[in-house]
Design a protein around this motif. Sequence first.
Motif, PDB file in Angstrom:
ATOM      1  N   ASN A  71       0.844  -1.191   0.000  1.00 29.84           N
ATOM      2  CA  ASN A  71       0.000   0.000   0.000  1.00 29.84           C
ATOM      3  C   ASN A  71       0.888   1.253   0.000  1.00 29.84           C
ATOM      4  N   ALA A  72       0.889   1.985  -1.111  1.00 24.31           N
ATOM      5  CA  ALA A  72       1.737   3.169  -1.250  1.00 24.31           C
ATOM      6  C   ALA A  72       1.409   4.234  -0.205  1.00 24.31           C
ATOM      7  N   SER A  73       0.134   4.416   0.098  1.00 24.46           N
ATOM      8  CA  SER A  73      -0.253   5.411   1.102  1.00 24.46           C
ATOM      9  C   SER A  73       0.303   5.059   2.474  1.00 24.46           C
ATOM     10  N   PHE A  74       0.268   3.768   2.815  1.00 20.87           N
ATOM     11  CA  PHE A  74       0.822   3.360   4.100  1.00 20.87           C
ATOM     12  C   PHE A  74       2.333   3.579   4.130  1.00 20.87           C
ATOM     13  N   ARG A  75       3.029   3.226   3.045  1.00 21.87           N
ATOM     14  CA  ARG A  75       4.480   3.433   3.009  1.00 21.87           C
ATOM     15  C   ARG A  75       4.821   4.893   3.246  1.00 21.87           C
ATOM     16  N   THR A  76       4.072   5.788   2.613  1.00 19.41           N
ATOM     17  CA  THR A  76       4.314   7.220   2.766  1.00 19.41           C
ATOM     18  C   THR A  76       4.031   7.670   4.199  1.00 19.41           C
ATOM     19  N   ALA A  77       2.899   7.241   4.751  1.00 16.74           N
ATOM     20  CA  ALA A  77       2.532   7.628   6.117  1.00 16.74           C
ATOM     21  C   ALA A  77       3.509   7.058   7.144  1.00 16.74           C
ATOM     22  N   ALA A  78       3.885   5.794   6.978  1.00 13.34           N
ATOM     23  CA  ALA A  78       4.822   5.167   7.918  1.00 13.34           C
ATOM     24  C   ALA A  78       6.178   5.853   7.866  1.00 13.34           C
ATOM     25  N   THR A  79       6.638   6.174   6.661  1.00 18.22           N
ATOM     26  CA  THR A  79       7.912   6.874   6.511  1.00 18.22           C
ATOM     27  C   THR A  79       7.879   8.213   7.243  1.00 18.22           C
ATOM     28  N   ALA A  80       6.823   8.986   7.028  1.00 23.70           N
ATOM     29  CA  ALA A  80       6.702  10.297   7.682  1.00 23.70           C
ATOM     30  C   ALA A  80       6.668  10.153   9.204  1.00 23.70           C
ATOM     31  N   LEU A  81       5.881   9.205   9.686  1.00 25.05           N
ATOM     32  CA  LEU A  81       5.757   8.996  11.133  1.00 25.05           C
ATOM     33  C   LEU A  81       7.097   8.605  11.753  1.00 25.05           C
ATOM     34  N   LEU A  82       7.742   7.605  11.182  1.00 23.07           N
ATOM     35  CA  LEU A  82       8.988   7.104  11.763  1.00 23.07           C
ATOM     36  C   LEU A  82      10.101   8.142  11.696  1.00 23.07           C
ATOM     37  N   GLU A  83      10.180   8.881  10.599  1.00 22.99           N
ATOM     38  CA  GLU A  83      11.212   9.917  10.498  1.00 22.99           C
ATOM     39  C   GLU A  83      10.935  11.065  11.457  1.00 22.99           C
ATOM     40  N   ARG A  84       9.670  11.401  11.639  1.00 24.94           N
ATOM     41  CA  ARG A  84       9.307  12.445  12.603  1.00 24.94           C
ATOM     42  C   ARG A  84       9.707  12.030  14.012  1.00 24.94           C
TER      43      ARG A  84
END
Length: 122
Positions: free
Chosen positions: A11-24
Amino acid sequence: MPLRCLVVDDNASFRTAATALLEREGLTVVGTASNGAEALAEAQALRPDVVLLDIAMGSESGFDVARRLADAGTATESSKIILISTHSRDDFAELIDAAPAVGFVPKAQLSAQAIRRLAGQA
Protein backbone atom coordinates in the motif's frame (compact mmCIF):
# COMPACT_ATOMS: atom_id res chain seq x y z
CA MET A 1 22.86 7.07 15.37
CA PRO A 2 19.20 6.54 14.35
CA LEU A 3 17.95 3.13 13.31
CA ARG A 4 17.87 2.69 9.54
CA CYS A 5 14.58 1.16 8.35
CA LEU A 6 13.21 -0.38 5.17
CA VAL A 7 9.40 -0.26 4.92
CA VAL A 8 7.85 -3.10 2.89
CA ASP A 9 4.12 -2.83 2.15
CA ASP A 10 2.00 -3.09 -0.99
CA ASN A 11 0.00 0.00 0.00
CA ALA A 12 1.74 3.17 -1.25
CA SER A 13 -0.25 5.41 1.10
CA PHE A 14 0.82 3.36 4.10
CA ARG A 15 4.48 3.43 3.01
CA THR A 16 4.31 7.22 2.77
CA ALA A 17 2.53 7.63 6.12
CA ALA A 18 4.82 5.17 7.92
CA THR A 19 7.91 6.87 6.51
CA ALA A 20 6.70 10.30 7.68
CA LEU A 21 5.76 9.00 11.13
CA LEU A 22 8.99 7.10 11.76
CA GLU A 23 11.21 9.92 10.50
CA ARG A 24 9.31 12.45 12.60
CA GLU A 25 10.01 10.20 15.61
CA GLY A 26 13.75 10.02 14.89
CA LEU A 27 14.26 6.91 12.75
CA THR A 28 15.76 7.00 9.25
CA VAL A 29 13.77 5.31 6.49
CA VAL A 30 16.43 4.37 3.93
CA GLY A 31 14.00 2.85 1.46
CA THR A 32 10.64 1.33 0.70
CA ALA A 33 9.44 -1.68 -1.27
CA SER A 34 6.03 -2.80 -2.50
CA ASN A 35 6.67 -6.52 -2.95
CA GLY A 36 8.98 -9.37 -2.05
CA ALA A 37 11.37 -8.98 -4.99
CA GLU A 38 11.84 -5.27 -4.26
CA ALA A 39 12.22 -6.01 -0.54
CA LEU A 40 14.99 -8.53 -1.20
CA ALA A 41 16.83 -6.20 -3.59
CA GLU A 42 16.50 -3.16 -1.33
CA ALA A 43 17.48 -5.06 1.81
CA GLN A 44 20.59 -6.43 0.14
CA ALA A 45 21.56 -3.05 -1.31
CA LEU A 46 20.77 -0.88 1.71
CA ARG A 47 21.50 -3.25 4.65
CA PRO A 48 18.95 -1.56 6.95
CA ASP A 49 18.98 -2.16 10.70
CA VAL A 50 15.27 -3.03 10.55
CA VAL A 51 12.94 -4.34 7.83
CA LEU A 52 9.29 -3.50 8.59
CA LEU A 53 7.40 -6.15 6.65
CA ASP A 54 3.66 -6.30 6.05
CA ILE A 55 2.18 -9.75 6.63
CA ALA A 56 -0.32 -9.51 3.74
CA MET A 57 0.88 -7.96 0.49
CA GLY A 58 -1.73 -8.75 -2.12
CA SER A 59 -0.94 -12.20 -3.46
CA GLU A 60 2.30 -12.43 -1.47
CA SER A 61 2.67 -13.62 2.10
CA GLY A 62 4.93 -11.51 4.29
CA PHE A 63 5.86 -14.74 6.07
CA ASP A 64 7.26 -16.13 2.80
CA VAL A 65 9.10 -12.87 2.14
CA ALA A 66 10.55 -12.98 5.68
CA ARG A 67 11.90 -16.47 5.01
CA ARG A 68 13.38 -15.35 1.69
CA LEU A 69 15.08 -12.42 3.43
CA ALA A 70 16.43 -14.74 6.12
CA ASP A 71 17.63 -17.30 3.55
CA ALA A 72 19.43 -14.52 1.66
CA GLY A 73 21.26 -13.56 4.84
CA THR A 74 19.39 -10.28 5.18
CA ALA A 75 17.80 -11.13 8.54
CA THR A 76 20.94 -11.13 10.61
CA GLU A 77 21.98 -9.68 13.94
CA SER A 78 22.43 -6.33 12.20
CA SER A 79 19.24 -6.45 10.11
CA LYS A 80 16.11 -7.43 12.02
CA ILE A 81 12.69 -8.18 10.55
CA ILE A 82 9.62 -6.77 12.30
CA LEU A 83 6.26 -7.93 10.98
CA ILE A 84 3.41 -5.42 10.70
CA SER A 85 -0.29 -5.80 9.89
CA THR A 86 -3.72 -4.27 10.18
CA HIS A 87 -4.72 -7.55 11.84
CA SER A 88 -4.11 -8.31 15.51
CA ARG A 89 -1.28 -10.55 16.66
CA ASP A 90 -3.83 -13.17 17.72
CA ASP A 91 -4.92 -13.64 14.10
CA PHE A 92 -1.44 -14.90 13.13
CA ALA A 93 0.25 -15.78 16.45
CA GLU A 94 1.62 -19.19 15.43
CA LEU A 95 2.91 -17.94 12.09
CA ILE A 96 4.47 -14.87 13.73
CA ASP A 97 6.19 -17.04 16.33
CA ALA A 98 7.57 -19.34 13.61
CA ALA A 99 8.77 -16.50 11.37
CA PRO A 100 12.39 -15.32 11.28
CA ALA A 101 11.34 -12.03 12.84
CA VAL A 102 12.12 -10.34 16.14
CA GLY A 103 8.50 -9.35 16.67
CA PHE A 104 5.22 -7.92 15.48
CA VAL A 105 3.61 -4.46 15.64
CA PRO A 106 0.00 -3.75 14.63
CA LYS A 107 -0.02 -0.91 12.10
CA ALA A 108 -2.26 1.14 14.38
CA GLN A 109 0.46 1.00 17.07
CA LEU A 110 3.43 1.64 14.80
CA SER A 111 5.93 3.98 16.42
CA ALA A 112 9.66 4.53 16.62
CA GLN A 113 9.51 3.45 20.27
CA ALA A 114 7.94 0.09 19.34
CA ILE A 115 10.54 -0.43 16.61
CA ARG A 116 13.44 0.47 18.92
CA ARG A 117 12.12 -1.86 21.61
CA LEU A 118 11.87 -4.86 19.27
CA ALA A 119 15.23 -4.05 17.66
CA GLY A 120 16.84 -4.09 21.10
CA GLN A 121 17.62 -0.36 21.16
CA ALA A 122 15.02 0.91 23.64
